[in-house]
Design an enzyme around this catalytic site. Structure first.
Site, short mmCIF file in Angstrom:
data_model
loop_
_atom_site.label_atom_id
_atom_site.label_comp_id
_atom_site.label_asym_id
_atom_site.label_seq_id
_atom_site.Cartn_x
_atom_site.Cartn_y
_atom_site.Cartn_z
N ASP A 73 0.81 -1.22 0.00
CA ASP A 73 0.00 0.00 0.00
C ASP A 73 0.84 1.27 0.00
OD1 ASP A 73 0.99 0.12 2.60
OD2 ASP A 73 -0.92 -0.46 3.54
N GLY A 74 2.16 1.14 0.10
CA GLY A 74 3.02 2.31 0.07
C GLY A 74 3.01 3.14 1.33
N ARG B 61 20.84 4.11 -5.88
CA ARG B 61 21.32 2.85 -5.29
C ARG B 61 22.04 2.01 -6.33
NH1 ARG B 61 17.02 2.00 -1.38
NH2 ARG B 61 15.89 3.97 -1.16
N ASP C 241 19.70 -3.23 -3.46
CA ASP C 241 18.82 -2.08 -3.61
C ASP C 241 18.81 -1.20 -2.36
OD1 ASP C 241 17.32 -4.61 -2.85
OD2 ASP C 241 15.85 -3.11 -2.25
#
Length: 519
Positions: free
Chosen positions: A135-136, A200, A272
């Site tokens: 859902d962020g 990154r 990442d």
């Protein structure tokens, strides 16, 4: 409210996905997608960092302005902002994961200052095209941990992204904290992070994986010109790329040595989560060594493999750099310069680690025998690393006859047996002999050790106490904690609880020992 000048070089100079919005998708030939933060119902400023604010010309009056709090929550924008999420890939726990990207981070834009530029980024401000099935959003629990640790690391002298603010949203977020099928509602929050760049290793990896070599070269040229301008003196492109990779290796080495110095375990060193600036980034299931156990990791997801354990962090950093090197292969006519830098990483790390260990013991020169005996002593019983070194820093060791004054650094009194006492005594004799051999003045030893060995670190249980109080609406413990951590090397009257051993109740409590990636 002060005016912030946004120049937004990232979005101005690099290609965007032609589609805007948060619809989940794979993108190609682009480095970012424009997306808007999700508004929240009742944002409230819980805390902000005056030191981070000063970097972009803000002060307390700005944070007292409700309009600016709306910006920090994602409800409003300042003139010149260009919200976007970036796309990258990465190796997660050693396996290639394909497209990842900013799943719960939205960059607002780059603030230009007299001393450089700062990207402002909201973490937990809603979904992006790279959120996959998530859902962020972010919960208060994880947001407090990120906010506290970012600033704690900065004041410890560890390279890190910064945390500008912590805002509660007034809305609940559903999380299964332990991934055990028991999701629950938790208060939501948004952290505003700051860094010159959030690029990154995984950004380069994904471009190479997709055979987007032209964009890889364009992006690498941009990153060097923007973040490493001194390297543009290399007119030959291959030499410039090789020099840049070497500097990334150097910066990463420096960061890892600092982690080892203060006993920090990142917990999820995926590619990442590795910054090309050599900054600590993405504070998830991190932890601080209390018992000096080189095999410890705070991450429940990594409990079996222990890939990201404390003692493995230097090797993982080199492995991650290898993956970055592989991504850069299309840019160089030969791989020898990349291989040389990777080999040199091990040499640099060993040299820097030795210098760091000598400083922790107050020595001008590394002594292999003493350091080996020190590490052996630390693992012989459940020993608090921070308390052990700090006690040595604050004492006149030359006058000591034994190490009984160190008993508070041991968690299990039953382990203080005759065998351990014998080991302590042998170590003390060797330490005193080494100090004499290296002709170390007591004042010099003390000064070096007090500036190397912190008195206060962000133990997980301290963060959890601040979380518990903030969840109940009491921000004072959070303010008190960050106040102490702003000066971690100086003894502070009334802060004794922050320099105490981990209490026994925190040994196994969730949030105080092992944490999940949702933490």
């Amino acid at each position: 409210m002060h005016t912030l000048n946004f120049d937004n070089a990232f979005t101005a100079e690099l290609p965007a996905d032609p589609i805007e919005g948060s619809a989940r998708r794979q993108i190609s030939n682009a480095l970012f997608a424009r997306v808007q933060p999700t508004p929240v119902s009742a944002p409230q400023l819980l805390s902000y960092s005056p030191e981070a604010a000063a970097l972009i010309g803000l002060d307390s009056a700005d944070f007292a302005d409700e309009r600016f709090v709306e910006v920090l929550a994602g409800n409003a924008q300042l003139q010149g902002m260009d919200p976007h999420a970036t796309c990258y890939g990465g190796h997660q726990f050693g396996n290639w994961a394909g497209q990842l990207g900013d799943g719960r981070a939205i960059n607002l834009g780059e603030v230009s200052t007299a001393n450089g530029h700062w990207m402002l980024q909201l973490k937990g401000a809603g979904p992006t095209p790279f959120s996959r099935s998530a859902d962020g959003l972010a919960v208060l629990r994880s947001s407090v941990r990120e906010y506290l640790c970012s600033e704690a690391m900065y004041h410890l002298g560890v390279p890190t992204t910064r945390a500008l603010s912590l805002v509660t949203t007034g809305e609940d977020v559903i999380r299964d904290m332990l991934y055990d099928g028991n999701p629950a509602a938790e208060p939501g929050a948004v952290v505003c992070r700051m860094s010159s760049s959030f690029v990154r290793f995984g950004h380069f990896q994904l471009l190479t994986a997709r055979d987007e070599t032209d964009l890889l070269q364009r992006f690498t040229d941009f990153v060097i010109a923007r973040e490493f301008p001194h390297l543009t003196a290399h007119r030959d492109a291959a030499e410039r790329y090789a020099a840049w990779f070497d500097e990334v290796c150097q910066r990463t080495c420096t960061m890892i040595v600092h982690w080892m110095r203060v006993g920090f375990v990142h917990g999820v060193m995926n590619t990442d989560n590795m910054s090309i600036l050599g900054e600590t980034i993405d504070y998830g299931p991190y932890g601080w060594l209390e018992d000096f156990d080189p095999d410890w990791t705070p991450n429940t997801t990594d409990a079996g493999q222990r890939r990201y354990r404390y003692g493995q962090q230097p090797a993982i950093a080199q492995w991650n750099l290898l993956q970055l090197a592989n991504a850069l292969v299309p840019l160089l006519p030969q791989t020898a310069p990349l291989e040389a830098s990777l080999t040199q990483f091990a040499r640099r790390y060993e040299q820097a680690w030795q210098q760091m260990m000598a400083a922790k013991l107050g020595l001008p020169a590394y002594d292999e025998a003493l350091v080996n005996r020190t590490l052996q002593l630390l693992t012989q019983a459940e020993t608090d690393m921070t308390l052990f070194y700090r006690a040595l820093s604050e004492a006149n060791v030359g006058d000591w006859q034994d190490l009984t004054a160190m008993d508070h650094a041991y968690y299990q009194p039953a382990q203080l047996n005759a065998e351990l006492r014998q080991s302590q005594q042998a170590w003390l004799v060797l330490y005193q002999q080494t100090l004499r051999t290296q002709n170390v003045a007591e004042g010099d030893r003390t000064a070096l050790m007090l500036s190397t060995n912190p008195k206060y670190v962000l133990r997980n249980y301290l963060a959890q106490l601040a979380i518990d109080a903030a969840t109940e609406g009491d921000p004072e413990p959070l303010a008190r904690t960050i106040g102490v951590l702003r000066d971690p090397y100086q003894s502070q009257p009334g802060a004794e609880a922050f320099a105490a051993p981990r209490p026994e109740w925190a040994r196994t409590r969730v949030g105080c020992s092992m944490l999940s990636c949702s933490s």
